[in-house]
Scaffold this active site. Structure first.
Site, PDB file in Angstrom:
ATOM      1  N   LEU A   1       0.816  -1.215   0.000  1.00  0.00           N
ATOM      2  CA  LEU A   1       0.000   0.000   0.000  1.00  0.00           C
ATOM      3  C   LEU A   1       0.848   1.262   0.000  1.00  0.00           C
ATOM      4  O   LEU A   1       0.419   2.314  -0.458  1.00  0.00           O
ATOM      5  CB  LEU A   1      -0.923   0.010   1.232  1.00  0.00           C
ATOM      6  CG  LEU A   1      -1.959  -1.109   1.314  1.00  0.00           C
ATOM      7  CD1 LEU A   1      -2.673  -1.060   2.663  1.00  0.00           C
ATOM      8  CD2 LEU A   1      -2.966  -1.005   0.180  1.00  0.00           C
TER       9      LEU A   1
ATOM     10  N   GLY B   1       7.017   4.392   4.349  1.00  0.00           N
ATOM     11  CA  GLY B   1       7.332   5.656   5.008  1.00  0.00           C
ATOM     12  C   GLY B   1       8.562   5.528   5.861  1.00  0.00           C
ATOM     13  O   GLY B   1       9.396   4.634   5.678  1.00  0.00           O
TER      14      GLY B   1
ATOM     15  N   PHE C   1       8.995   4.543   8.810  1.00  0.00           N
ATOM     16  CA  PHE C   1       9.110   3.439   9.743  1.00  0.00           C
ATOM     17  C   PHE C   1       9.102   2.075   9.066  1.00  0.00           C
ATOM     18  O   PHE C   1       9.371   1.071   9.700  1.00  0.00           O
ATOM     19  CB  PHE C   1       7.963   3.496  10.758  1.00  0.00           C
ATOM     20  CG  PHE C   1       7.922   4.769  11.528  1.00  0.00           C
ATOM     21  CD1 PHE C   1       8.783   4.983  12.585  1.00  0.00           C
ATOM     22  CD2 PHE C   1       7.022   5.783  11.195  1.00  0.00           C
ATOM     23  CE1 PHE C   1       8.750   6.169  13.308  1.00  0.00           C
ATOM     24  CE2 PHE C   1       6.983   6.958  11.910  1.00  0.00           C
ATOM     25  CZ  PHE C   1       7.858   7.156  12.963  1.00  0.00           C
ATOM     26  N   GLY C   2       8.745   2.023   7.783  1.00  0.00           N
ATOM     27  CA  GLY C   2       8.693   0.740   7.105  1.00  0.00           C
ATOM     28  C   GLY C   2       7.622   0.733   6.027  1.00  0.00           C
ATOM     29  O   GLY C   2       7.041   1.768   5.701  1.00  0.00           O
ATOM     30  N   SER C   3       7.347  -0.458   5.482  1.00  0.00           N
ATOM     31  CA  SER C   3       6.381  -0.604   4.402  1.00  0.00           C
ATOM     32  C   SER C   3       5.053  -1.132   4.929  1.00  0.00           C
ATOM     33  O   SER C   3       5.012  -1.855   5.935  1.00  0.00           O
ATOM     34  CB  SER C   3       6.929  -1.555   3.332  1.00  0.00           C
ATOM     35  OG  SER C   3       8.135  -1.047   2.794  1.00  0.00           O
TER      36      SER C   3
ATOM     37  N   LYS D   1       1.917  -3.230   8.839  1.00  0.00           N
ATOM     38  CA  LYS D   1       3.140  -2.427   8.695  1.00  0.00           C
ATOM     39  C   LYS D   1       4.333  -3.232   9.194  1.00  0.00           C
ATOM     40  O   LYS D   1       4.372  -3.659  10.352  1.00  0.00           O
ATOM     41  CB  LYS D   1       3.012  -1.130   9.488  1.00  0.00           C
ATOM     42  CG  LYS D   1       4.132  -0.142   9.195  1.00  0.00           C
ATOM     43  CD  LYS D   1       3.872   1.178   9.894  1.00  0.00           C
ATOM     44  CE  LYS D   1       4.737   2.278   9.313  1.00  0.00           C
ATOM     45  NZ  LYS D   1       4.288   2.778   8.033  1.00  0.00           N
TER      46      LYS D   1
ATOM     47  N   ASP E   1       6.572  12.817  12.846  1.00  0.00           N
ATOM     48  CA  ASP E   1       6.713  12.614  11.395  1.00  0.00           C
ATOM     49  C   ASP E   1       5.366  12.838  10.702  1.00  0.00           C
ATOM     50  O   ASP E   1       4.938  12.024   9.888  1.00  0.00           O
ATOM     51  CB  ASP E   1       7.242  11.207  11.104  1.00  0.00           C
ATOM     52  CG  ASP E   1       7.711  11.065   9.660  1.00  0.00           C
ATOM     53  OD1 ASP E   1       8.023  12.095   9.034  1.00  0.00           O
ATOM     54  OD2 ASP E   1       7.759   9.931   9.162  1.00  0.00           O
TER      55      ASP E   1
END
Length: 760
Positions: A459, A462, A464-466, A481, A577
């Site tokens: 989706l 960012g 922090f991760g995918s 996530k 963030d």
């Protein structure tokens, strides 16, 4: 001023309220006979007798009086425009001999003094109503501590459970309650002389209607009337955590900040006054569903386990203290009819009877909200505890044995068929030992692999991760996530995630589960069908761009979510963030903030992530890059940058077709500050279809949010009230780095004039 009847009550009182043609909701600010109501307003009389204003009931008995020692033959009572009822002797120009402002009930009005009279050694005290339908003196009060120049909020005029902290005259604020400060709505001041010490406040704009109250909940609140919405809007409320209010849920009441309403009754208890609880007035507390009868041997009493804040246990019943082990402590209480409950703390057994429990009004807390709590064992009738209720057919088990055995055989056969069918399926949907952990699902990694088709449907990604789309075994669609660079161990990770799991708000994405298996760290969220704000806002091919009305509501929703994170949840959270990628839209385009609280999960790697991830940099406040401590005002800066993009429909910094670099806040400043064509700044796809006043307001707020200095930026609660129309917003100064921005530069530079350092 006159007789009034609160809500559905049958009692009448003499009170003062706002003109109903202006404030359309009946809002009483002062009550004369608050503890002595009358039943007949037609035959009762308010009159002047012997120089006193008195209330006589239907039997002509004295109910209330101003109680002034007087021999005056002439007196007059006048209700002034500020809400003050004054009693004068002789001519109307004489000084008041008595006034309602000196005898407040639950409301502190502009111009009123709330303080301490050194001549009489008396304090003026605000006291809550008992309930919204009973203006009698309630449990909660607010009074001045003249030695510390602060206000104390008390339960039963005895237990201090919250303080404003000392008044700072230089900054015009209370040290522990910066919300209660001088602002553009009102001016608050402190006066201390040989006769008295007090606080007072005045409104800058007399057309604004604002009041300060102590609520039946035990909170102090500042409320402002909104003509447009026809209701009172809350300016601020303190303490923000309702579970910190002593006795807020009453005796045997349970408080949990993650629930709404926050109060409930312990197992085996029910509200003492169902009507009060329906009106969200909980201080009356709870009572046992069944009284414990020690003489009955058939239904022996049992204990339920609950938790109570240790601060509530500051006073122990010393005369009941015993040196017993815990099992003996429990046994002795169970067989003592006067024992209501027991605690076993520091190897000391304390028995609690009805009186010593009532005296401190124990308030219980939900163990999912507080970790620093003590166990409290409360005696109840065993029949009221669900897991102890015996099966109603047990007494007839011999007669029904054949039917039971037959039923079991049928159930076993059906289960075997189901298991056989499940084993024939090519793919098992749930293969691991996924369990519940508190309010969250604790997934095993394999289950999430299957749900996400081995993480193939991405989706987005960012700092922090995918994020991947997944479908659980019950067909629930979720967003999974995969966190990267998490430095925490499993125990610490589970603790932090557990804290995030109880944070719920309509404008925050709900965390519904997690995985902490080996090195894998995953979070499972509700799926948002309309994706992220950036996918809707910056997509040039979007056939139906977000309308201005939708954008304004999105701005307001984001503000409300940040207010909750910064000010209203127990563990105050700085997002760190905030950007359009982290604003998700549900099916109704309601904005929900994602990735809140994850900065703490990332640990020391987070600052590196922020400064290296593409797309984040344009939302960072200058203090991130200059090395000073970061506060919630960093989120305010990021929010301001998002507001510009909501107006423009494009990224704030972009390169045009002729390879020139443009920074939208600089372009917009040239239009806003000179009173130019504001709608020319609007997203061209909207064809100028927007509310001019709202667009102007959004831009003003945006510039205030991105001020160079943190102290110059508003709090998110102030932003929320501006967008709601409660507060006005003045023309902001242009931030220095916006002034210094050069269209010919090829990158976005943060400029900090105080140090002369530029950061790319």
């Amino acid at each position: 001023m006159g007789f009034f009847r609160p809500g559905n009550s049958s009692n009448y009182y003499i009170g003062i309220w706002y003109n109903k043609t202006i404030v359309t909701i009946e809002t009483v600010v002062w009550v004369a006979n608050r503890d002595t109501p009358i039943s007949d307003s037609f035959t009762s009389k308010l009159k002047i007798v012997d120089g006193n204003l008195v209330l006589l009931n239907e039997s002509n008995s004295l109910i209330w009086s101003t109680n002034m020692n007087s021999t005056a033959t002439a007196a007059s009572a006048t209700l002034l425009d500020d809400g003050n009822l004054v009693l004068r002797y002789g001519s109307g120009s004489s000084l008041p001999i008595w006034q309602s402002f000196d005898h407040p009930t639950h409301t502190f009005l502009p111009g009123m003094k709330l303080g301490y009279d050194k001549r009489t050694n008396t304090s003026q005290v605000l006291t809550s109503w008992r309930s919204v339908e009973d203006p009698g003196v309630g449990l909660f009060s607010l009074e001045i501590d003249q030695n510390e120049r602060q206000y104390l909020v008390k339960w039963n005029r005895s237990v201090d459970y919250w303080s404003t902290g000392s008044w700072n005259d230089r900054d015009k604020l209370f040290e522990l309650a910066p919300e209660v400060r001088k602002n553009h709505i009102y001016n608050i001041s402190y006066v201390d002389n040989e006769n008295e010490s007090y606080f007072t406040y005045s409104l800058y704009n007399r057309s604004i209607i604002s009041r300060f109250i102590i609520d039946v909940s035990g909170q102090i609140k500042q409320l402002t009337w909104s003509d447009s919405s026809g209701q009172w809007n809350m300016f601020w409320s303190l303490p923000q955590d309702l579970c910190r209010i002593y006795g807020g849920c009453g005796e045997f009441g349970v408080c949990s900040q993650s629930l709404s309403p926050s109060c409930s009754c312990l197992i085996a208890f029910k509200p003492r006054s169902k009507n009060d609880w329906n009106l969200r007035s909980f201080s009356s507390g709870c009572v046992r569903k069944t009284e414990v009868n020690c003489s009955i041997t058939i239904d022996k009493p049992a204990f339920i386990l609950s938790y109570v804040e240790e601060s509530f246990l500051s006073t122990f019943p010393e005369n009941e203290a015993q040196q017993l082990d815990e099992s003996s402590c429990s046994y002795s209480c169970l067989h003592d009819c006067s024992c209501n409950a027991y605690t076993f703390i520091s190897n000391v057994c304390h028995h609690w009877n009805h009186e010593n429990m009532k005296n401190i009004s124990l308030g219980f807390v939900s163990n999912d909200s507080y970790l620093d709590t003590s166990k409290f064992h409360i005696k109840v009738a065993s029949k009221d505890i669900p897991h102890l209720i015996e099966n109603s057919g047990k007494k007839n088990k011999d007669a029904n044995l054949g039917a039971v055995v037959g039923s079991i055989a049928v159930v076993v056969f059906v289960l075997c068929v189901i298991l056989f069918m499940i084993r024939r399926r090519k793919t098992m949907i749930l293969v691991g030992k996924t369990t519940m952990e508190g309010s969250l699902m604790a997934f095993v990694y394999r289950d999430l692999q299957i749900a996400t088709k081995n993480f193939t449907d991405k989706l987005g990604g960012g700092s922090f991760g995918s994020v991947f789309k997944g479908v659980l075994h019950d067909s629930t669609v979720v967003a999974v996530k995969k966190l990267e660079s998490v430095s925490q161990g499993e125990k610490e990770f589970r603790s932090e995630v557990g804290t995030l799991g109880i944070i719920q708000h309509v404008n925050l994405v709900r965390l519904c589960g997690f995985c902490a298996q080996g090195k894998n760290r995953l979070l499972v969220y509700d799926y948002m069908p309309n994706g992220s704000l950036n996918s809707r806002l910056f997509n040039e091919k979007e056939y139906y761009p977000l309308s201005w009305k939708a954008r304004y509501q999105i701005a307001l929703g984001i503000a409300r979510g940040l207010v909750y994170l910064h000010e209203r949840c127990r563990d105050r959270i700085i997002h760190c963030d905030l950007k359009p990628e982290n604003i998700l839209l549900d099916a109704d385009f309601c904005p929900k903030i994602a990735d809140f609280g994850l900065a703490k999960l990332m640990g020391r790697d987070f600052s590196r992530v922020l400064t290296t991830m593409r797309g984040t940099r344009g939302y960072l406040a200058p203090e991130w890059l200059s090395g000073v401590p970061v506060t919630a005002k960093a989120d305010v800066f990021s929010y301001g940058m998002i507001l510009f993009e909501l107006v423009h429909g494009k990224r704030n910094s972009e390169q045009s077709e002729d390879f020139t670099f443009k920074f939208f806040p600089s372009l917009a400043a040239n239009v806003l500050m000179v009173g130019g064509d504001i709608l020319s700044l609007l997203d061209s796809r909207l064809n100028r279809e927007a509310n001019l006043e709202q667009v102007t307001k959004i831009l003003k707020v945006a510039y205030w949010c991105i001020q160079d200095e943190e102290d110059s930026r508003p709090s998110m609660s102030e932003v929320e009230r501006i967008l709601e129309g409660v507060l006005d917003v003045s023309m902001p100064p242009v931030p220095q780095y916006v002034k210094y921005f050069d269209d010919d530069m090829e990158d976005f530079l943060f400029f900090k004039p105080s140090s002369g350092i530029q950061f790319s």
